[in-house]
Write an enzyme that holds these catalytic residues in place. Structure first.
Site, PDB file in Angstrom:
ATOM      1  CE  LYS A  79      -3.796   2.217   2.432  1.00 29.63           C
ATOM      2  NZ  LYS A  79      -4.527   1.617   3.501  1.00 29.63           N
ATOM      3  CB  SER A 155      -7.347   4.262   2.945  1.00 27.84           C
ATOM      4  OG  SER A 155      -6.624   3.847   4.123  1.00 27.84           O
ATOM      5  CB  SER A 179      -7.894   2.081   5.930  1.00 28.55           C
ATOM      6  OG  SER A 179      -8.471   3.289   5.874  1.00 28.55           O
TER       7      SER A 179
END
Length: 470
Positions: A79, A155, A179
């Protein structure tokens, strides 16, 4: 449905035995990213040369009779809020987009590498991880493989899209308010948020809500991941002591009969889409039967944790910036981030102390709840995946709810440091995934993993999306 890809465990075990080479696995993965990423925008950076070199090192260890580790040869995405040596970390922001590669891995990525994992690239995330969908000024919109025009969540949206489409078997995630679990719910994946401190975070962060994790298609992968990366580090004063527990074993052996459980469609404060609530309640009842849970009829009422989370998490946003960036670079930030900074720029210590008091009240409330029960089960999100460019005003049962209330049920576990997992609970009439959230008392990470495993065995879910599954 698209071809079902091998799990990280299947890959690692065949690489460790010499049945398959890590280079072959990684080259296949890179080819799939090359073929499928343009439709999804899941990866914002790929380093094929570094990945194949890392794969060759794994193969060399196997050839020399050494064990590369439990993630031997497993390609994984990282990520883009997390450092991976040799790759840029942009935080999904224009203000970081032109910087070069970072020199060091995060603790989490370093431990995955040490376990034999092979990072192949960086996955898309909204600016500083602030949204429940993935759209940035720097890289554009990330789309779900489950449906054109739908978000994979945020996210950790790029990671979710990549794993759900089968571009990579697993990808790192982080979870400061949901997230990891929100993208898991929207994308039909397993998303485990461990107890705060189970996996250390290096600074500068100071986060009192965020943890790192992994998005997977099976519970066994999530358990193996936690075994590989959990444990203390002096760079994180909140990191938990080492444990002798082996989560990969406990998912198949932990006794669950007689555990006290409570179902809630809304945690006492939300508004849940009726189809989502019905799917999750049905799965809860099925899980209770298979696991021997004692479901009571008590209520859950957590007050107003959403407002508290937005206030308590303000420090994380400020720590995402370097000195001198605000307000000089305000015009380069997304509107949501800019509004958040403007709203908290002059937050005084008196108000911050009041926020801490409110958080402690919620923690006491949650502790009392877990004195009564061992497990709370609820929908992971209030709605199925919405538009990939961001949600329109959400209407549930004729009531319009704000954006944050489309994904409100993950936040309490962050504020109170509880372990929680999202697992697939079925599909809506439109064919969109819905997630069930299983929350346990602090430090009892094995409980949600074990219950997720029981559910997985009782009613296996599709591991990859039927649309664009490559």
């Amino acid at each position: 449905m698209g071809e079902t890809r091998p799990t990280a465990i299947e890959i690692a075990d065949t690489v460790r035995s010499g049945e398959r080479s890590a280079r072959e696995v990684v080259e296949d993965c890179l080819a799939r990213i090359d073929a499928g990423n343009s439709a999804l925008n899941a990866f914002v950076h790929v380093d094929a040369d570094a990945a194949t070199r890392a794969a060759d090192r794994v193969d060399d260890l196997v050839a020399n009779g050494e064990d590369p580790g439990p993630f031997a040869g497993v390609p994984f995405g990282v990520k883009d809020l997390e450092n991976c040596a040799g790759m840029p970390t942009t935080h999904g922001s224009v203000v970081y987009a032109d910087r070069g590669p970072v020199a060091e891995d995060s603790i989490h990525v370093a431990r995955l590498r040490a376990a034999g994992g092979v990072p192949v690239g960086k996955t898309a995330a909204p600016e500083f991880g602030t949204l429940s969908f993935t759209r940035t000024l720097a890289f554009g919109v990330t789309t779900s493989p489950w449906g054109e025009g739908r978000t994979p969540g945020g996210s950790s949206g790029g990671s979710a899209a990549a794993v759900a489409a089968g571009l990579v078997p697993v990808s790192t995630a982080s979870d400061g308010g949901g997230s990891t679990r929100i993208p898991a719910s929207f994308s039909g994946l397993v998303g485990m948020k461990p107890s705060h401190g189970r996996i250390p975070l290096e600074g500068p962060s100071g986060s009192q809500t965020a943890v790192v994790g992994l998005l997977t298609t099976t519970v066994a992968e999530s358990a193996r991941h936690l075994d590989a990366v959990a444990g203390p580090d002096d760079r994180d004063r909140l990191s938990l002591s080492a444990t002798e527990l082996r989560y990969a074993e406990l998912i198949d052996s932990l006794a669950t009969g007689g555990l006290r459980a409570r179902w809630s469609p809304d945690l006492g404060f939300g508004v849940t889409d009726p189809e989502v609530a019905a799917l999750c309640q049905a799965v809860t009842e099925e899980l209770a039967e298979h696991a021997g849970l004692i479901l009571d009829d008590g209520e859950v009422d957590l007050g107003d944790p959403v407002r508290l989370w937005f206030q308590a998490g303000a420090a994380d946003l400020w720590l995402s910036l370097e000195p001198g960036m605000w307000p000089q670079l305000a015009d380069e930030l997304t509107p949501f981030v800019r509004r958040g900074l403007e709203a908290t720029e002059k937050l005084g210590m008196a108000r911050y102390a009041e926020i801490l008091r409110l958080r402690e009240q919620l923690q006491a409330h949650m502790a009392a709840l877990f004195d009564e029960v061992d497990v709370v089960l609820c929908p992971t999100t209030a709605v199925p995946a919405f538009a990939d460019k961001g949600p329109p005003p959400t209407v549930i049962d004729g009531r319009e709810v704000a954006m944050g209330m489309a994904t409100p049920y993950t936040m309490p576990a962050n504020l109170c440091w509880n372990p929680a997992i999202s697992v697939p609970a079925g599909l809506t009439a439109d064919g969109l995934p819905v997630g069930l959230q299983i929350i346990a008392g602090r430090h009892r990470d094995a409980v949600p993993l074990r219950l997720a495993r029981i559910l997985e065995q009782a009613r296996p879910w599709p591991r990859h999306a039927p649309v664009r599954g490559l």
